[in-house]
Enzyme design. Structure first.
Site, PDB file in Angstrom:
ATOM      1  N   ASP A   6      -5.935  30.553  -6.742  1.00  0.00           N
ATOM      2  CA  ASP A   6      -6.162  29.252  -7.380  1.00  0.00           C
ATOM      3  C   ASP A   6      -6.636  29.504  -8.808  1.00  0.00           C
ATOM      4  O   ASP A   6      -7.081  30.602  -9.145  1.00  0.00           O
ATOM      5  CB  ASP A   6      -7.229  28.452  -6.612  1.00  0.00           C
ATOM      6  CG  ASP A   6      -7.430  27.055  -7.208  1.00  0.00           C
ATOM      7  OD1 ASP A   6      -6.438  26.309  -7.327  1.00  0.00           O
ATOM      8  OD2 ASP A   6      -8.568  26.705  -7.570  1.00  0.00           O
ATOM      9  N   SER A   7      -6.547  28.459  -9.629  1.00  0.00           N
ATOM     10  CA  SER A   7      -7.014  28.574 -11.009  1.00  0.00           C
ATOM     11  C   SER A   7      -8.536  28.792 -11.060  1.00  0.00           C
ATOM     12  O   SER A   7      -9.053  29.256 -12.064  1.00  0.00           O
ATOM     13  CB  SER A   7      -6.650  27.302 -11.765  1.00  0.00           C
ATOM     14  OG  SER A   7      -7.208  26.183 -11.099  1.00  0.00           O
ATOM     15  N   CYS A  69      -2.981  26.158  -5.155  1.00  0.00           N
ATOM     16  CA  CYS A  69      -3.259  25.372  -6.355  1.00  0.00           C
ATOM     17  C   CYS A  69      -2.032  24.491  -6.550  1.00  0.00           C
ATOM     18  O   CYS A  69      -0.909  25.007  -6.651  1.00  0.00           O
ATOM     19  CB  CYS A  69      -3.451  26.314  -7.538  1.00  0.00           C
ATOM     20  SG  CYS A  69      -3.593  25.481  -9.129  1.00  0.00           S
ATOM     21  N   GLU A 153     -15.705  22.349 -11.357  1.00  0.00           N
ATOM     22  CA  GLU A 153     -15.873  23.765 -11.753  1.00  0.00           C
ATOM     23  C   GLU A 153     -17.256  24.015 -12.346  1.00  0.00           C
ATOM     24  O   GLU A 153     -17.766  25.126 -12.304  1.00  0.00           O
ATOM     25  CB  GLU A 153     -14.801  24.168 -12.779  1.00  0.00           C
ATOM     26  CG  GLU A 153     -13.447  24.455 -12.184  1.00  0.00           C
ATOM     27  CD  GLU A 153     -13.341  25.817 -11.486  1.00  0.00           C
ATOM     28  OE1 GLU A 153     -13.870  26.816 -11.978  1.00  0.00           O
ATOM     29  OE2 GLU A 153     -12.722  25.852 -10.403  1.00  0.00           O
ATOM     30  N   CYS A 187      -5.099  17.968  -5.194  1.00  0.00           N
ATOM     31  CA  CYS A 187      -5.705  19.001  -6.028  1.00  0.00           C
ATOM     32  C   CYS A 187      -6.764  19.657  -5.150  1.00  0.00           C
ATOM     33  O   CYS A 187      -7.543  18.958  -4.489  1.00  0.00           O
ATOM     34  CB  CYS A 187      -6.347  18.399  -7.271  1.00  0.00           C
ATOM     35  SG  CYS A 187      -7.273  19.606  -8.239  1.00  0.00           S
ATOM     36  N   HIS A 189      -9.418  21.056  -5.732  1.00  0.00           N
ATOM     37  CA  HIS A 189     -10.824  20.853  -6.114  1.00  0.00           C
ATOM     38  C   HIS A 189     -11.399  19.540  -5.554  1.00  0.00           C
ATOM     39  O   HIS A 189     -12.610  19.394  -5.447  1.00  0.00           O
ATOM     40  CB  HIS A 189     -10.963  20.797  -7.641  1.00  0.00           C
ATOM     41  CG  HIS A 189     -10.879  22.144  -8.297  1.00  0.00           C
ATOM     42  ND1 HIS A 189      -9.711  22.869  -8.346  1.00  0.00           N
ATOM     43  CD2 HIS A 189     -11.818  22.888  -8.927  1.00  0.00           C
ATOM     44  CE1 HIS A 189      -9.940  24.009  -8.987  1.00  0.00           C
ATOM     45  NE2 HIS A 189     -11.206  24.043  -9.357  1.00  0.00           N
TER      46      HIS A 189
HETATM   47  N1  DGL Z   1      -7.003  23.216  -8.166  1.00  0.00           N
HETATM   48  C1  DGL Z   1      -5.812  23.072  -8.913  1.00  0.00           C
HETATM   49  C2  DGL Z   1      -4.834  22.161  -8.220  1.00  0.00           C
HETATM   50  O1  DGL Z   1      -4.828  22.057  -7.021  1.00  0.00           O
HETATM   51  C3  DGL Z   1      -5.896  22.665 -10.340  1.00  0.00           C
HETATM   52  C4  DGL Z   1      -7.123  22.878 -11.093  1.00  0.00           C
HETATM   53  C5  DGL Z   1      -6.873  23.103 -12.540  1.00  0.00           C
HETATM   54  O2  DGL Z   1      -6.626  22.151 -13.289  1.00  0.00           O
HETATM   55  O3  DGL Z   1      -6.913  24.267 -12.873  1.00  0.00           O
HETATM   56  O4  DGL Z   1      -4.029  21.539  -8.859  1.00  0.00           O
END
Ligand code: DGL
Length: 273
Positions: A6-7, A69, A153, A187, A189
């Site tokens: 993931d990012s 991600c 984050e 997403c 997150h």
């Molecule tokens: N967690 C990532 C997703 O599911 C994106 C987070 C980011 O913007 O880096 O899209």
């Protein structure tokens, strides 16, 4: 090992669900915390970063990688599967999170769905494509939420202003489509904000989280692909890598993963071009 990428921290929510469901396997997590967020970046940069991450995980010996991600899945997965894998690692596999989520929407029979996601995911139209492949009649409204990943984050999920930000995105979503049966948190997150998100959504609207979906689909995948399953170590190991400060990763990862982790620092820059 099954590699998860993931990012930043978000993919830990997905990996946790899979680990709980299939604890016997060895898992390796990579968070590109040094370069998060991906959601506001161009598709070509997201591809470059994702390819580096996939290259790193393959070099660690993962026969199977989950790009946990949505932004990377939407902007890089297909190209990696079609151009990179056949040339560089023909016997390895890379899966994403969009297709299984689209299948879950279809299987649950929802006919009007709201998608909350990053700008990069909304712009890609990947959810429209994947859901409409399964059922062209599903009505879909998308809302990008660019402030949510930086909030999560930075560990500010309990901040009072987070509620204001969430309610404004949800309001915008319902302005686009008033009748919504289910909202997909597209997403990785966003599950951290689940309670707050639910507070701003009418009770009758279902909220779909990706972790349990990916866990079930992973079990099916492994049962159908024994040639991959056989190559995955089964000693219950968990290894964590980050591209930024390990102490910070270990402190915040707890929130996403639900238990203490000890990470190692790696660099993706230049290494896996
Ligand atoms: N967690 C990532 C997703 O599911 C994106 C987070 C980011 O913007 O880096 O899209």
């Amino acid at each position: 090992m099954i590699g998860f990428f993931d990012s930043g921290f978000g993919g830990l929510t997905i990996m946790k669900s899979v680990v709980n469901f299939l604890p016997e396997y060895n898992y390796l997590y990579l968070g590109d915390n040094a370069r998060v967020p991906y959601g506001t970046r161009s598709p070509s940069l997201v591809y470059k970063f994702t390819r580096q991450a996939v290259g790193f995980l393959f070099n660690q010996g993962c026969p199977l990688i989950v790009v946990a991600c949505n932004t990377a899945s939407a902007n890089a997965l297909r190209r990696i599967q079609q151009e990179y894998l056949p040339v560089a690692f023909p016997d390895r596999r890379v899966l994403g999170v969009i297709r299984p989520s689209a299948e879950a929407v279809f299987e649950k029979g929802f006919k009007s769905v709201g998608i909350l996601a990053t700008e990069g995911v909304v712009r890609s139209g990947a959810y429209l494509t994947e859901i409409h492949k399964l059922d062209p009649a599903v009505l879909i409204a998308q809302q990008s939420c660019p402030l949510l990943v930086p909030i999560v984050e930075s560990g500010e999920q309990d901040w009072r202003s987070t509620d204001v930000v969430i309610s404004s995105y949800i309001e915008k979503l319902f302005e686009k489509m008033a009748e919504i049966e289910a909202i997909l948190l597209a997403c990785t997150h966003y599950p951290i904000l689940m309670k707050k998100i639910c507070r701003h959504i009418p009770e009758e609207v279902s909220v779909i989280e990706q972790g349990p979906i990916v866990a079930e689909k992973m079990r099916d995948y492994l049962s159908r692909h024994k040639e991959i399953e056989r190559k995955i170590g089964k000693q219950g190991k968990r290894i964590f890598f980050t591209t930024d400060d390990c102490a910070r990763f270990d402190r915040l990862a707890c929130l996403f993963y639900g238990e203490h982790v000890t990470s190692k620092l790696i660099s993706l820059e230049g290494e896996y071009e």
